[in-house]
Design an enzyme around this catalytic site. Sequence first.
Site, short mmCIF file in Angstrom:
data_model
loop_
_atom_site.label_atom_id
_atom_site.label_comp_id
_atom_site.label_asym_id
_atom_site.label_seq_id
_atom_site.Cartn_x
_atom_site.Cartn_y
_atom_site.Cartn_z
N LYS A 172 0.56 7.66 -5.79
CA LYS A 172 -0.59 7.64 -6.69
C LYS A 172 -1.72 8.50 -6.14
O LYS A 172 -2.32 9.31 -6.86
CB LYS A 172 -1.07 6.21 -6.91
CG LYS A 172 -2.19 6.10 -7.94
CD LYS A 172 -2.87 4.74 -7.90
CE LYS A 172 -3.85 4.67 -6.74
NZ LYS A 172 -4.69 3.45 -6.77
N ASP B 83 -2.18 3.83 -11.97
CA ASP B 83 -2.75 2.69 -11.25
C ASP B 83 -2.57 1.43 -12.10
O ASP B 83 -1.86 1.45 -13.11
CB ASP B 83 -4.22 2.95 -10.91
CG ASP B 83 -5.11 2.94 -12.14
OD1 ASP B 83 -4.59 2.95 -13.28
OD2 ASP B 83 -6.34 2.90 -11.98
#
Length: 211
Positions: free
Chosen positions: A120, A138
């Site tokens: 991420k 997320d």
Amino acid sequence: MNPAKRHEIFRRLQAANPAPTTELEYRTPFELLIAVMLSAQATDVSVNKATRRLYPVANTPQAILALGEEGLTEYIRTIGLYRTKARNVVATCRILLEQHGGEVPQSRAALEALPGVGRKTANVVLNTAFGQPVIAVDTHIFRVANRTGLAPGKDVRAVEERLMKVVPPEFRQDAHHWLILHGRYTCKARKPECGRCVIVDLCEYRAKPVS
């Protein structure tokens, strides 16, 4: 969800916010990398408060290495997991200097090889600092993608892969910013604010209020 509906979702999100970006404050790819590393399990607001104090003093790999872990800790102790993050940031700065000439690498593999940098974080840096059309998933994006029916998936990697397939190419660069902001301020975890949602009629959330 059909392609026409997905296209209209992003068209509306774009119309509402034509130039979205991260809420983390940064001026260079390195500042963004450190801010994203610090933001794990922490709010952007808390990270910005810390980096406003840190970056005027140390905003390069050399300067943070000079601070060392203990010195860095004094600036970031208000952020969750600050000791682990200080250790990872200092180790990352050392690798950047030894292997990348002090520059932030522009490949996912090189970014993910840095301590404390996962997929991420790498995707955020690649997208926001270097303009690559990747999507960082997320908790907000995971929730929005599943709740709306936009790109359902059992985990964040599945959602990322699905989004990369179904988001129209012209929206891919900014897609994760729109979805994060939508999840943070409208499609909230406990109680989505469907009454002021710009895509409420396109959303396939079964529990949404019926107008």
